[in-house]
Write an enzyme that holds these catalytic residues in place. Structure first.
Site, PDB file in Angstrom:
ATOM      1  CB  VAL A 229      42.061  41.892  45.153  1.00 50.77           C
ATOM      2  CG1 VAL A 229      42.169  40.551  45.854  1.00 50.77           C
ATOM      3  CG2 VAL A 229      42.053  41.713  43.633  1.00 50.77           C
ATOM      4  NE  ARG A 231      39.697  51.737  47.052  1.00 51.09           N
ATOM      5  CZ  ARG A 231      40.574  52.057  47.990  1.00 51.09           C
ATOM      6  NH1 ARG A 231      41.615  51.280  48.208  1.00 51.09           N
ATOM      7  NH2 ARG A 231      40.398  53.127  48.715  1.00 51.09           N
ATOM      8  CG  ASP A 255      42.630  41.823  50.596  1.00 47.94           C
ATOM      9  OD1 ASP A 255      43.058  41.266  51.632  1.00 47.94           O
ATOM     10  OD2 ASP A 255      43.114  42.874  50.141  1.00 47.94           O
ATOM     11  CD  GLU A 260      38.511  47.271  54.049  1.00 46.47           C
ATOM     12  OE1 GLU A 260      39.567  47.861  54.375  1.00 46.47           O
ATOM     13  OE2 GLU A 260      38.367  46.741  52.927  1.00 46.47           O
ATOM     14  CG  HIS A 279      42.335  46.464  52.514  1.00 41.94           C
ATOM     15  ND1 HIS A 279      41.399  47.470  52.419  1.00 41.94           N
ATOM     16  CD2 HIS A 279      43.159  46.643  51.438  1.00 41.94           C
ATOM     17  CE1 HIS A 279      41.641  48.210  51.355  1.00 41.94           C
ATOM     18  NE2 HIS A 279      42.710  47.724  50.741  1.00 41.94           N
TER      19      HIS A 279
END
Length: 319
Positions: A229, A231, A255, A260, A279
């Site tokens: 969770v 980077r 996450d 992304e 995220h």
């Protein structure tokens, strides 16, 4: 009269608090998709970073002196230019502590208590129990928290309520409450070897880029749980996939990712031992309220000519 520009919606009560604290400033809200570059160019204080309008914010004639970001991570900001202009930078560290901690335990419980699998079976209207001895517990396990800042400290506190032993990794190596043993970042490989669960909350810096690589994953005990969770680029994706495939990692809650949105067709999408969220770990209905609380405390110090007390970003370490 100085100008402060807020990129988040302020309630009337919040505007009133700002006016009481900084009566000599004009408050401008720019909360739409389109922002007036001239407003950004003339701001002395920014609440939020105007992505896409960096040129205006960093204009040589800009009076910008302080930026309060709405994010904890600042690696996406033009830090070198901000430092060159001697602009004070504070982040939103601490805003995410409660929601991200809850997300971490949501990931872990979804696996140990069968909810990840049960959710898939519900879509297929399948009633299928797992074997009695395959349901796990968190109690008694060792959790390593890589990146013990505001979020990691809260995670450690809640981990104790679950009966977990907690170890930690942080750059300074300084002890914090609820962490039984602390390592420096150089001790990451040793630290993961003694854990059953590894939670990555590290910020992204030159030092942490791809820090979770083949060597670190190889040091995991077989069957580890891994939660990211922090980077995305702190984890080398190919090495993560290999560790998931060879059983070094039994389950991963992810996450954040190097790329992304995670592309369609990416191998992680179809792995049964992976739970993916887009995220959102730090999102919460109280996000803006908590950012504002940090901003207002710093604003009181700013208008009094004192050093900003909350979340000062050190440009040398990039957080």
């Amino acid at each position: 009269m100085g100008k402060m520009v807020s990129l988040q919606v302020l309630s009337p009560e919040q505007e009133s608090l700002i006016r009481e604290t900084a009566p000599g400033y004009e408050i401008i809200q720019e909360t739409g998709k389109e922002i007036d570059p001239q407003v950004i160019r003339h701001a002395e204080i920014l609440l939020g970073w105007p992505k896409g309008y960096e040129e205006s914010a960093l204009d040589p004639e800009s009076p910008l002196r302080w930026v309060q970001t709405r994010s904890a991570g600042v690696d996406m900001l033009p830090l070198e230019q901000l430092e060159e202009k001697n602009i004070m930078l504070t982040n939103a560290s601490g805003v995410h502590a409660i929601p991200i901690t809850e997300m971490i335990f949501g990931f872990l419980l979804s696996h140990t208590r069968y909810m990840h699998t049960a959710g898939k079976q519900q879509l297929q209207q399948v009633w299928k129990k797992t074997e009695l001895n395959t349901l796990g517990e968190l109690h008694g396990k060792t959790m390593l928290i890589a990146g013990v800042g505001e979020i990691g400290s809260e995670t450690a506190r809640i981990a104790k309520a679950f009966g977990l032993k907690v170890t930690g990794v942080r750059r300074s190596g300084r002890d914090v409450p609820h962490v039984d043993q602390m390592y420096t970042i150089d001790g990451l490989q040793e630290a993961v070897a003694g854990a059953d669960i590894v939670v990555n909350i590290l910020p992204l810096t030159d030092e942490t880029l791809h820090i979770f690589d083949e060597k670190v994953f190889a040091a995991f005990k077989p069957g580890m749980f891994f939660v990211n969770v922090g980077r995305g680029p702190t984890v080398k994706t190919g090495a993560l996939i290999q560790a998931l495939q060879n059983g070094q990692i039994r389950f991963a809650g992810l996450d954040v990712f190097e790329e992304e949105p995670l592309p369609a067709g990416h191998p992680l999408w179809t792995m049964d031992n992976v739970l993916i969220t887009p995220h959102i770990a730090g999102d919460t209905e109280r996000y803006d309220e908590r950012v504002f609380d940090i901003f207002l405390e710093n604003l009181k110090a700013y208008t009094a000519g004192r050093e900003l007390p909350r979340n000062w970003v050190d440009y040398k370490v990039r957080y």
